[in-house]
Design an enzyme around this catalytic site. Structure first.
Site, PDB file in Angstrom:
ATOM      1  N   GLY A  54      43.628  35.035  38.006  1.00  0.00           N
ATOM      2  CA  GLY A  54      42.911  34.943  36.742  1.00  0.00           C
ATOM      3  C   GLY A  54      43.513  35.857  35.709  1.00  0.00           C
ATOM      4  O   GLY A  54      44.570  36.471  35.913  1.00  0.00           O
ATOM      5  N   GLY A  55      42.834  35.945  34.564  1.00  0.00           N
ATOM      6  CA  GLY A  55      43.356  36.756  33.480  1.00  0.00           C
ATOM      7  C   GLY A  55      43.366  38.232  33.806  1.00  0.00           C
ATOM      8  O   GLY A  55      44.224  38.976  33.338  1.00  0.00           O
ATOM      9  N   ILE A  77      44.878  33.516  46.687  1.00  0.00           N
ATOM     10  CA  ILE A  77      43.897  32.430  46.619  1.00  0.00           C
ATOM     11  C   ILE A  77      43.390  32.177  45.202  1.00  0.00           C
ATOM     12  O   ILE A  77      42.766  31.156  44.931  1.00  0.00           O
ATOM     13  CB  ILE A  77      42.701  32.692  47.559  1.00  0.00           C
ATOM     14  CG1 ILE A  77      42.053  34.037  47.265  1.00  0.00           C
ATOM     15  CG2 ILE A  77      43.118  32.589  49.006  1.00  0.00           C
ATOM     16  CD1 ILE A  77      40.832  34.327  48.143  1.00  0.00           C
ATOM     17  N   LYS A  79      40.857  41.874  45.503  1.00  0.00           N
ATOM     18  CA  LYS A  79      41.217  41.621  44.116  1.00  0.00           C
ATOM     19  C   LYS A  79      42.046  42.792  43.611  1.00  0.00           C
ATOM     20  O   LYS A  79      41.645  43.944  43.717  1.00  0.00           O
ATOM     21  CB  LYS A  79      39.975  41.442  43.245  1.00  0.00           C
ATOM     22  CG  LYS A  79      40.301  41.051  41.806  1.00  0.00           C
ATOM     23  CD  LYS A  79      39.046  40.647  41.025  1.00  0.00           C
ATOM     24  CE  LYS A  79      39.385  40.180  39.616  1.00  0.00           C
ATOM     25  NZ  LYS A  79      38.179  39.709  38.885  1.00  0.00           N
ATOM     26  N   GLY A 111      42.819  39.678  37.200  1.00  0.00           N
ATOM     27  CA  GLY A 111      43.274  40.094  38.506  1.00  0.00           C
ATOM     28  C   GLY A 111      43.746  38.947  39.360  1.00  0.00           C
ATOM     29  O   GLY A 111      43.581  37.771  39.025  1.00  0.00           O
ATOM     30  N   VAL A 165      43.519  37.527  43.347  1.00  0.00           N
ATOM     31  CA  VAL A 165      42.715  37.655  44.559  1.00  0.00           C
ATOM     32  C   VAL A 165      43.525  37.147  45.743  1.00  0.00           C
ATOM     33  O   VAL A 165      44.093  36.054  45.693  1.00  0.00           O
ATOM     34  CB  VAL A 165      41.389  36.876  44.436  1.00  0.00           C
ATOM     35  CG1 VAL A 165      40.544  37.068  45.695  1.00  0.00           C
ATOM     36  CG2 VAL A 165      40.606  37.331  43.215  1.00  0.00           C
ATOM     37  N   ASP A 203      30.271  34.503  32.613  1.00  0.00           N
ATOM     38  CA  ASP A 203      31.333  33.562  32.983  1.00  0.00           C
ATOM     39  C   ASP A 203      30.889  32.682  34.153  1.00  0.00           C
ATOM     40  O   ASP A 203      31.653  32.438  35.092  1.00  0.00           O
ATOM     41  CB  ASP A 203      32.608  34.326  33.353  1.00  0.00           C
ATOM     42  CG  ASP A 203      33.854  33.432  33.330  1.00  0.00           C
ATOM     43  OD1 ASP A 203      34.848  33.783  34.008  1.00  0.00           O
ATOM     44  OD2 ASP A 203      33.830  32.378  32.663  1.00  0.00           O
TER      45      ASP A 203
END
Length: 915
Positions: free
Chosen positions: A64-65, A61, A84, A67, A69, A177
């Site tokens: 990212g940098g 789903i 994750k 991990g 998910v 973030d």
């Protein structure tokens, strides 16, 4: 204002009993560049999900940098979760692993309904992972856009996000973030803050362990550039603090209400950085005509380039949003020259028109003049306000002196004079405190009746009723306390208004009574009302505000809402420390409750450090024979006991009991409470004869001093019955349990938490006597009543339900038991710390249900997890480890695995020897 109390910590204690009493029948970072040809890079970019035991991976789903998910199905709980997994898996650098582990640690510390909860973590084939709630919904901006939310709904949504971020700030965590993609809204409209992978923990969040392995190098950017603050975008890591998150919230805020960014964020990295550092944000009113000047002021305050000009925390931003939603003046406009200028020009329209014709030079002069006027005007306002406050204080002091004089006269001439004859007639007999209060209650009714001397002095009546009601409450006589405290609140509202300090004091005292009566919804509403009214007065130097916030936190703690209680208690502590000083008794009281709350959250080492500091400061200030020091030692003993150091807790408890006898005397209710607590520690040590003797003495004394139907007396009686049960004296235990339950039903009602404990205890006794048919309706009543009165997710309700599920296991009704035990285990995650023995108990009971249904593989995993949690259990709870190990022995013998069966049988023998 009534201070937060720290009282009895044994069965019936409002902090410690929530979980334990129901089970026991007595007490109560940035991404690393990778070579695209490397194996690690190919694995990180692969679409193959890892296999994690106990889970079915359904879909990726988010990637990212740091991990990936996945949406997954957890077999043990039969629910959808998010997992994750660290992208680089076994090839990750040590820093990458540290960052990933840090995110797990941070999420594990954060408890807030709008922050995604982490439930488990581990490593499979070198792949680090953690399991968290799956939020089935949309990113924040997509949710707002798809639902076409009006402005007010957007503000309410953002307000919840601010409170969640503030909860992280109070735990020492800076997100770094924040952006719409990291705030997800579920189908019910509830927002959740996600992805703390780049979060910056302070010393507070790391428990003093430091952050040496996580320090961002100077000039290194961490975050998402479009939402980054100037200091963050410039790589000034040492300047990144809570206000960095406030800036990001401002960008998100701007996006939600305008659909645009506050400045250009496309183009080269250099161009975007220049915009963030130097470009003034667009006035949001130019993009959305529905935005008024106050909303524009709030969002633009968040977006100041200089951190000191922003809101100083997400909590401050939240409070201004709340003021706007209540149609109150916002703080952001108080220091705005433009705002004052606008107000001034509205009153002088002609002068404004003339001034406009002079051009730039005259305009500049006007601004200088207005600035000078503003300073002079503010000085005049401040001076006038100081005079007004001084007069208010003088009037209040005179009023309070008159009230105190009248109260003293009542106590000396009426109360003591009325009691003296009974003492003389009794030839010097001790007069119970209850008798003194009863006399006072009759006298105040006479004095306040028409023709009585207090009939036209309502605030004198308020002061006396407040004293009577609070004293009755502290003695456990809740029904007698209620009329006095209810009358005090009604009188203050009718005479001085709801915002007067005496009214807020009465409101808080009634809230504490409702808490003791287990009418927690009413208690919370009253406490919140008091806090809201004090906040509205905007007197941050008011020490009673800190106390009121602390009392609200204490009530939430009593409701099992640890994640909401802790930020409030931290705020109360910081406020009290700022206003009263770090060593003030009120500050130390709140600090002690904060330590207790942290202990309730399972962070025992942190709690112990706080409570030891409270003890040190109180001892330095007042010496060894001080009532508040004794209570602080009692709280410390409790958290020491929670860590399994029972002998150390016993030593602390015995020492403070000796001090209580010196300070209070043998027959004081506080001394009786500490005797009860020491009896509980002896019980946990397995020293049942010693516990029995102390409980018998305590019960005799409590009946004489407080009466046989007093709440504290019934608590001791319940504990003594439990000792008789452990000694195998069912003939003494059973009638005592029956009598305690009947008395509690009569005095407290069927829905009170202590009544539920007695119902549970009697059911456990029947279960031990193998009277399972008698136990079933009692366990069911306890579970259903707790779910109805406390909520299905409350820890006490969950353990009551678990007891019913365990009974069905004993009755070999495994399908019914399994259904209950599965639900309990799922709901306990997030409500109880992962390593707590109660979680071990829940794993054990569901595992036994699965064993009975023949699902050995799933049962094995649960039983192994249970054994891990129960390994550190102490006292009577130790038997549950033996029960778990015995179940594993049976499982392996049935499977024919003789080696494992023998290993666990050796473990069983060792557990039996240790118990």
């Amino acid at each position: 204002m009534t201070e937060i109390g720290g009282g009895d910590k044994s069965e019936g204690d409002r902090q410690k009993r929530l979980i334990s009493a129901a089970f026991r029948n007595v007490h109560d970072a940035p991404t690393h560049a990778m070579d695209p040809t490397s194996l690690a890079a190919r694995l990180a970019s692969a679409d193959v999900a890892p296999e994690i035991p106990g889970f079915e991976i359904h879909a990726e789903i988010h990637r990212g940098g740091q991990g990936v998910v996945y949406r997954a199905w957890q077999k043990s709980t039969q629910r959808t979760v998010a997992i994750k997994v660290m992208r680089e898996g076994p090839f990750a650098s040590s820093r990458g692993r540290a960052l990933f582990e840090r995110e797990v640690y941070i999420l594990g510390q954060l408890r807030h309904p709008n922050i995604v909860a982490v439930h488990d973590s581990g490593v499979v084939a070198g792949n680090s992972y953690f399991v968290m709630d799956y939020i089935d919904g949309l990113p924040l901006d997509e949710h707002v856009r798809s639902r076409r939310l009006p402005l007010l709904q957007i503000l309410k949504l953002l307000l919840k996000v601010c409170h969640a971020v503030n909860a992280a700030h109070l735990r020492g965590v800076i997100h770094r973030d924040l952006k719409p993609g990291n705030i997800r809204v579920d189908h019910s409209g509830e927002p959740y803050v996600l992805d703390f992978g780049l979060a910056k923990p302070t010393e507070l969040a790391l428990g003093g362990a430091g952050e040496s392995s996580f320090v961002t190098a100077p000039g290194q950017f961490v975050g998402s550039m479009p939402w980054a603050s100037p200091e963050q975008a410039a790589g000034k890591a040492d300047q990144v603090d809570l206000r960095t998150d406030v800036y990001a919230l401002g960008v998100v805020f701007f996006q939600l209400i305008t659909g645009e960014f506050p400045y250009q964020v496309t183009g080269s990295a250099h161009e975007v950085l220049d915009q963030i550092l130097h470009a003034a944000p667009i006035d949001p009113r130019k993009l959305n005509r529905a935005i008024d000047d106050e909303i524009a002021t709030i969002v633009l305050k968040c977006l100041h380039k200089e951190p000191e000009r922003r809101y100083q925390s997400a909590g401050n931003l939240a409070r201004d949003l709340e003021r706007y939603l209540r149609d109150e003046p916002i703080e952001a406009r108080r220091d705005s020259l433009i705002y004052l200028l606008g107000k001034r020009l509205k009153r002088h329209r002609l002068a404004a028109g003339v001034a406009a014709a002079f051009g730039v030079v005259v305009t500049a002069a006007l601004l200088v003049s207005l600035s000078a006027w503003r300073q002079a005007d503010l000085a005049r306002i401040a001076e006038a306000r100081q005079r007004e406050i001084a007069q208010e204080n003088a009037d209040r002091a005179q009023r309070e002196a008159q009230i105190a004089q009248a109260v003293n006269a009542f106590l000396n001439k009426d109360l003591l004079a009325a009691v003296a004859p009974s003492m003389e007639a009794g030839r010097g007999r001790d007069v119970r405190m209850r008798e003194v209060l009863d006399v006072a209650a009759r006298r105040i009714e006479q004095a306040c009746a028409p023709g009585g001397r207090f009939h036209d002095k309502p605030l004198v009546e308020v002061a006396i009723r407040d004293t009577l009601g609070t004293t009755y409450r502290l003695l456990g006589e809740y029904d007698l306390a209620a009329p006095h405290l209810e009358r005090a609140l009604a009188l203050t509202g009718a005479t001085v208004g709801d915002d007067d300090p005496s009214a807020l004091n009465a409101m808080t005292n009634l809230a504490l009574l409702r808490q003791d009566q287990r009418r927690l919804d009413e208690a919370e509403a009253l406490a919140r009302n008091a806090v809201d009214k004090m906040r509205a007065l905007q007197r941050d130097d008011n020490p009673n505000l800190a106390t009121a916030i602390g009392n609200l936190g204490l009530i939430l703690l009593d409701e099992g809402r640890f994640g909401e209680a802790e930020p409030l208690l931290r705020e109360a502590f910081e406020r009290s420390k700022s206003v009263r000083g770090e060593t003030d008794d009120g500050t130390l009281t709140i600090m002690g409750v904060l330590g207790t709350a942290i202990g309730e959250a399972g962070r025992h080492a942190e709690a112990e450090a706080i409570l030891r500091e409270v003890v040190r400061l109180r001892r330095e200030a007042h010496g060894d024979d001080d009532a508040d020091l004794i209570n602080a030692l009692n709280n410390l003993a409790s958290v020491v006991r929670e860590q399994g150091r029972i002998k150390e807790a016993a030593s602390l408890q015995a020492g403070l009991l000796d001090a209580a006898r010196r300070v209070y005397g043998e027959d004081h209710p506080a001394t009786i409470g500490y005797m009860n607590n020491l009896g509980g520690v002896y019980y946990q040590l397995g020293e049942y004869e010693r516990s029995r003797a102390l409980y018998e003495e305590t019960l005799k004394r409590s009946k004489r001093v407080l009466g046989p139907l007093n709440d504290s007396t019934l608590r001791v009686q319940n504990n003594l019955a439990g000792v008789y049960e452990e000694l195998g004296q069912a003939d003494l235990a059973l009638p005592m349990y029956l009598d305690t339950l009947a008395s509690r039903r009569q005095m407290l009602g069927n829905d009170h938490a202590d009544t539920l404990t007695s119902i549970n205890n009697l059911a456990v006794m029947y279960r031990k006597l193998n009277r399972l048919e008698d136990a079933e309706p009692l366990f069911r009543e306890a579970a259903e009543t707790a779910a109805k009165t406390l909520g299905e997710a409350h820890p006490q309700a969950l353990v009551m339900a678990s007891n019913l599920g365990d009974l069905y296991n004993l009755m070999e009704r495994y399908d019914e038991g399994g259904k209950i035990n599965e639900q309990v285990l799922a709901k306990l995650r997030g409500a109880v710390p992962p390593g707590h023995w109660v979680m071990g108990m829940a794993h054990l009971r569901y595992g036994k249900s699965l064993l009975g249904m023949g699902h050995d593989a799933e049962a094995e995993a649960l039983l192994l997890e249970a054994a891990k949690s129960l390994e550190s259990s102490v006292g009577p709870a130790r038997r549950h480890l033996a029960e778990c190990v015995e179940a594993l022995v049976g499982l392996y013998e049935r499977r024919g695995d003789t080696d494992e069966a023998a290993r666990w049988r050796r473990k069983l023998n060792k557990v039996g020897a240790d118990s």
